[in-house]
Design a protein around this motif. Structure first.
Motif, PDB file in Angstrom:
ATOM      1  N   ILE A 147      71.232 174.704  65.273  1.00 51.22           N
ATOM      2  CA  ILE A 147      72.427 175.736  66.374  1.00 51.22           C
ATOM      3  C   ILE A 147      71.061 176.242  67.829  1.00 51.22           C
ATOM      4  CG2 ILE A 147      73.056 177.931  67.267  1.00 51.22           C
ATOM      5  CD1 ILE A 147      74.768 176.889  64.202  1.00 51.22           C
ATOM      6  N   ALA A 148      69.797 176.958  66.745  1.00 50.13           N
ATOM      7  CA  ALA A 148      68.749 176.913  67.701  1.00 50.13           C
ATOM      8  C   ALA A 148      67.962 176.218  68.345  1.00 50.13           C
ATOM      9  CB  ALA A 148      67.569 178.167  66.591  1.00 50.13           C
ATOM     10  N   GLY A 149      67.908 175.308  68.217  1.00 49.97           N
ATOM     11  CA  GLY A 149      67.137 173.956  68.672  1.00 49.97           C
ATOM     12  C   GLY A 149      68.398 173.399  69.808  1.00 49.97           C
ATOM     13  N   VAL A 150      69.182 173.797  69.968  1.00 46.88           N
ATOM     14  CA  VAL A 150      69.936 173.167  70.743  1.00 46.88           C
ATOM     15  C   VAL A 150      69.477 174.844  72.266  1.00 46.88           C
ATOM     16  CG1 VAL A 150      72.487 173.606  71.752  1.00 46.88           C
ATOM     17  CG2 VAL A 150      72.022 172.708  69.576  1.00 46.88           C
ATOM     18  N   ILE A 151      69.130 175.480  72.087  1.00 46.74           N
ATOM     19  CA  ILE A 151      69.325 176.642  73.441  1.00 46.74           C
ATOM     20  C   ILE A 151      67.435 176.851  73.328  1.00 46.74           C
ATOM     21  CG2 ILE A 151      71.167 177.661  73.277  1.00 46.74           C
ATOM     22  CD1 ILE A 151      69.410 180.079  71.962  1.00 46.74           C
ATOM     23  N   GLY A 152      66.804 175.594  73.076  1.00 47.35           N
ATOM     24  CA  GLY A 152      65.265 175.799  73.043  1.00 47.35           C
ATOM     25  C   GLY A 152      64.179 175.886  72.190  1.00 47.35           C
ATOM     26  N   ALA A 153      64.666 176.266  71.185  1.00 52.34           N
ATOM     27  CA  ALA A 153      63.703 176.289  69.633  1.00 52.34           C
ATOM     28  C   ALA A 153      63.061 174.974  69.577  1.00 52.34           C
ATOM     29  CB  ALA A 153      64.381 177.021  68.806  1.00 52.34           C
ATOM     30  N   GLY A 154      63.415 174.461  69.029  1.00 55.64           N
ATOM     31  CA  GLY A 154      62.841 173.030  69.074  1.00 55.64           C
ATOM     32  C   GLY A 154      63.462 172.040  67.833  1.00 55.64           C
ATOM     33  N   GLY A 155      63.476 171.262  67.323  1.00 52.97           N
ATOM     34  CA  GLY A 155      63.778 170.666  65.965  1.00 52.97           C
ATOM     35  C   GLY A 155      64.758 169.861  66.619  1.00 52.97           C
ATOM     36  N   LEU A 156      65.300 169.450  64.767  1.00 59.95           N
ATOM     37  CA  LEU A 156      66.407 168.150  65.194  1.00 59.95           C
ATOM     38  C   LEU A 156      67.451 168.222  65.956  1.00 59.95           C
ATOM     39  CD1 LEU A 156      65.682 167.378  61.115  1.00 59.95           C
ATOM     40  CD2 LEU A 156      65.380 165.804  63.320  1.00 59.95           C
ATOM     41  N   GLY A 157      68.306 169.877  65.727  1.00 60.35           N
ATOM     42  CA  GLY A 157      68.541 169.685  66.917  1.00 60.35           C
ATOM     43  C   GLY A 157      68.296 170.251  68.107  1.00 60.35           C
ATOM     44  N   ASP A 158      67.384 170.043  69.208  1.00 56.55           N
ATOM     45  CA  ASP A 158      66.925 170.176  70.136  1.00 56.55           C
ATOM     46  C   ASP A 158      67.159 168.555  69.979  1.00 56.55           C
ATOM     47  OD1 ASP A 158      65.322 170.886  72.777  1.00 56.55           O
ATOM     48  OD2 ASP A 158      64.000 169.720  72.006  1.00 56.55           O
ATOM     49  N   TYR A 159      66.201 167.698  68.977  1.00 59.98           N
ATOM     50  CA  TYR A 159      66.523 166.085  69.034  1.00 59.98           C
ATOM     51  C   TYR A 159      67.759 165.966  69.525  1.00 59.98           C
ATOM     52  CZ  TYR A 159      65.134 161.450  68.409  1.00 59.98           C
ATOM     53  OH  TYR A 159      64.047 160.195  68.890  1.00 59.98           O
ATOM     54  N   ALA A 160      68.579 166.015  68.638  1.00 62.55           N
ATOM     55  CA  ALA A 160      70.007 165.493  68.511  1.00 62.55           C
ATOM     56  C   ALA A 160      71.066 165.564  69.709  1.00 62.55           C
ATOM     57  CB  ALA A 160      70.879 166.199  67.252  1.00 62.55           C
ATOM     58  N   TYR A 161      70.501 167.204  70.475  1.00 64.13           N
ATOM     59  CA  TYR A 161      71.754 167.336  71.827  1.00 64.13           C
ATOM     60  C   TYR A 161      71.197 166.813  72.749  1.00 64.13           C
ATOM     61  CZ  TYR A 161      73.882 170.603  75.588  1.00 64.13           C
ATOM     62  OH  TYR A 161      74.531 171.018  76.573  1.00 64.13           O
ATOM     63  N   LEU A 162      69.166 167.098  72.842  1.00 65.77           N
ATOM     64  CA  LEU A 162      68.693 166.921  74.594  1.00 65.77           C
ATOM     65  C   LEU A 162      68.371 165.431  74.299  1.00 65.77           C
ATOM     66  CD1 LEU A 162      66.333 169.826  74.725  1.00 65.77           C
ATOM     67  CD2 LEU A 162      68.859 169.351  75.814  1.00 65.77           C
ATOM     68  N   ASP A 163      67.461 164.544  73.401  1.00 69.62           N
ATOM     69  CA  ASP A 163      67.224 163.475  73.108  1.00 69.62           C
ATOM     70  C   ASP A 163      68.567 162.691  72.854  1.00 69.62           C
ATOM     71  OD1 ASP A 163      63.832 162.862  73.451  1.00 69.62           O
ATOM     72  OD2 ASP A 163      65.410 164.375  73.300  1.00 69.62           O
ATOM     73  N   GLY A 164      69.667 162.896  72.110  1.00 70.51           N
ATOM     74  CA  GLY A 164      70.985 161.865  72.091  1.00 70.51           C
ATOM     75  C   GLY A 164      72.158 162.357  72.538  1.00 70.51           C
ATOM     76  N   PHE A 165      72.180 163.634  72.662  1.00 67.17           N
ATOM     77  CA  PHE A 165      74.285 163.598  72.987  1.00 67.17           C
ATOM     78  C   PHE A 165      74.041 164.040  74.561  1.00 67.17           C
ATOM     79  CE2 PHE A 165      76.917 166.854  74.888  1.00 67.17           C
ATOM     80  CZ  PHE A 165      77.890 166.782  74.392  1.00 67.17           C
ATOM     81  N   SER A 166      72.646 164.291  75.468  1.00 67.93           N
ATOM     82  CA  SER A 166      72.983 164.999  76.895  1.00 67.93           C
ATOM     83  C   SER A 166      72.515 163.413  77.335  1.00 67.93           C
ATOM     84  CB  SER A 166      72.025 165.397  76.739  1.00 67.93           C
ATOM     85  OG  SER A 166      72.021 167.247  76.646  1.00 67.93           O
ATOM     86  N   ARG A 167      72.021 162.446  76.918  1.00 69.71           N
ATOM     87  CA  ARG A 167      71.691 161.520  77.426  1.00 69.71           C
ATOM     88  C   ARG A 167      72.722 160.167  77.055  1.00 69.71           C
ATOM     89  NH1 ARG A 167      65.340 160.502  76.891  1.00 69.71           N
ATOM     90  NH2 ARG A 167      64.964 163.087  77.541  1.00 69.71           N
ATOM     91  N   GLY A 168      73.903 160.926  76.164  1.00 67.09           N
ATOM     92  CA  GLY A 168      74.839 159.853  75.770  1.00 67.09           C
ATOM     93  C   GLY A 168      74.151 158.274  74.813  1.00 67.09           C
ATOM     94  N   GLN A 169      72.791 158.704  73.862  1.00 68.47           N
ATOM     95  CA  GLN A 169      72.364 157.827  73.178  1.00 68.47           C
ATOM     96  C   GLN A 169      73.174 158.446  71.864  1.00 68.47           C
ATOM     97  OE1 GLN A 169      68.161 158.265  74.474  1.00 68.47           O
ATOM     98  NE2 GLN A 169      68.281 157.547  75.875  1.00 68.47           N
ATOM     99  N   ASN A 170      73.957 158.138  71.387  1.00 71.55           N
ATOM    100  CA  ASN A 170      74.713 158.305  70.099  1.00 71.55           C
ATOM    101  C   ASN A 170      73.402 158.121  69.329  1.00 71.55           C
ATOM    102  OD1 ASN A 170      76.876 159.442  71.431  1.00 71.55           O
ATOM    103  ND2 ASN A 170      78.110 157.195  71.449  1.00 71.55           N
ATOM    104  N   ASP A 171      72.942 156.833  68.879  1.00 74.66           N
ATOM    105  CA  ASP A 171      72.534 156.228  68.086  1.00 74.66           C
ATOM    106  C   ASP A 171      71.035 158.316  67.514  1.00 74.66           C
ATOM    107  OD1 ASP A 171      71.101 155.578  70.383  1.00 74.66           O
ATOM    108  OD2 ASP A 171      69.764 154.900  69.021  1.00 74.66           O
ATOM    109  N   VAL A 172      70.736 158.211  68.562  1.00 71.80           N
ATOM    110  CA  VAL A 172      69.931 159.680  68.111  1.00 71.80           C
ATOM    111  C   VAL A 172      70.410 160.305  67.400  1.00 71.80           C
ATOM    112  CG1 VAL A 172      67.975 160.528  68.957  1.00 71.80           C
ATOM    113  CG2 VAL A 172      68.351 158.736  70.216  1.00 71.80           C
ATOM    114  N   THR A 173      71.831 160.743  67.842  1.00 73.53           N
ATOM    115  CA  THR A 173      72.469 162.150  67.238  1.00 73.53           C
ATOM    116  C   THR A 173      72.941 161.596  66.339  1.00 73.53           C
ATOM    117  OG1 THR A 173      73.342 162.624  69.798  1.00 73.53           O
ATOM    118  CG2 THR A 173      74.185 163.860  68.002  1.00 73.53           C
ATOM    119  N   LEU A 174      72.687 160.188  65.204  1.00 76.69           N
ATOM    120  CA  LEU A 174      73.262 159.916  64.801  1.00 76.69           C
ATOM    121  C   LEU A 174      71.951 160.368  62.673  1.00 76.69           C
ATOM    122  CD1 LEU A 174      74.840 159.235  62.261  1.00 76.69           C
ATOM    123  CD2 LEU A 174      74.599 156.891  63.180  1.00 76.69           C
TER     124      LEU A 174
END
Length: 222
Positions: free
Chosen positions: A168-195
């Motif tokens: 959860i913290a990653g989604v608002i800029g703390a880094g980590g896998l949450g940040d990776y799943a949201y910014l690199d995955g969900f935000s860019r439409g790259q579902n494989d990154v989120t998965l």
């Protein structure tokens, strides 16, 4: 094979984000265990019929624990932004997530410690008191050793909850896998990154659960 299943995953970046998640979890867990055990002991010792029985102090500690345990984590992060800026100097980054992780999880763990202490046979405590044992002796030689299985089990549960909080913290800029799943995955439409990030989180959780269960089973003499 991995490239075919997860074509958009950058393994180097995924590793970096995994390390950030482990850092946030491990660093905050150290403080959570210390604060949680201290609060749990205070809740137990100041409750009715125990060594430091004090209804007023017990009520204050219980209120503080209940308040911070009840606030949704994402709201707690926002509420603690001014405090985090003072302590860390920033509201972005893995260090900035630590205050919210600690304050949000320590009360939860404290309650688990208290529950473990309440499961101790009263006769064991009374026997120690009748032999003239000091309070410190009762705490470190009776209460903590007797409640250790519950304490360790609580650490396992809290650590797994922490993994979720770091996401959860990653989604608002703390880094980590949450940040990776949201910014690199969900935000860019790259579902494989989120998965992929989700799978890594699940693997970490399974490993923590396995280790925690093994340690609890080993130290539980009942």
């Amino acid at each position: 094979m991995l490239n075919q299943l997860f074509p958009n995953v950058n393994l180097e970046k995924a590793l970096e984000k995994t390390v950030e998640t482990l850092y946030m979890t491990g660093a905050s867990l150290i403080f959570i265990v210390i604060i949680g055990i201290a609060l749990g002991l205070l809740l137990f010792l100041t409750s009715s019929g125990n060594l430091w029985q004090n209804k007023f102090i017990n009520s204050i500690i219980a209120a503080i624990v209940n308040i911070f345990r009840s606030i949704p984590f994402v709201i707690l992060i926002v509420l603690l932004i001014p405090f985090t800026k003072v302590i860390v100097g920033s509201m972005i980054g893995k260090e900035a997530a630590l205050p919210a992780l600690i304050i949000g999880s320590a009360p939860f763990y404290a309650r688990m410690v208290e529950i473990g202490l309440r499961e101790i046979d009263k006769g064991v405590i009374e026997a120690a008191r009748s032999m003239g044992a000091k309070t410190s002796t009762i705490i470190f030689k009776v209460l903590l050793p007797e409640s250790m299985p519950a304490v360790v089990s609580g650490i396992t549960v809290t650590t797994i909850a922490l993994i979720g909080y770091t996401a959860i913290a990653g989604v608002i800029g703390a880094g980590g896998l949450g940040d990776y799943a949201y910014l690199d995955g969900f935000s860019r439409g790259q579902n494989d990154v989120t998965l992929f990030a989700t799978i890594i989180i699940l693997i970490i959780v399974f490993i923590i659960q396995y280790i925690g269960d093994a340690i609890t089973k080993k130290i539980d003499k009942r």
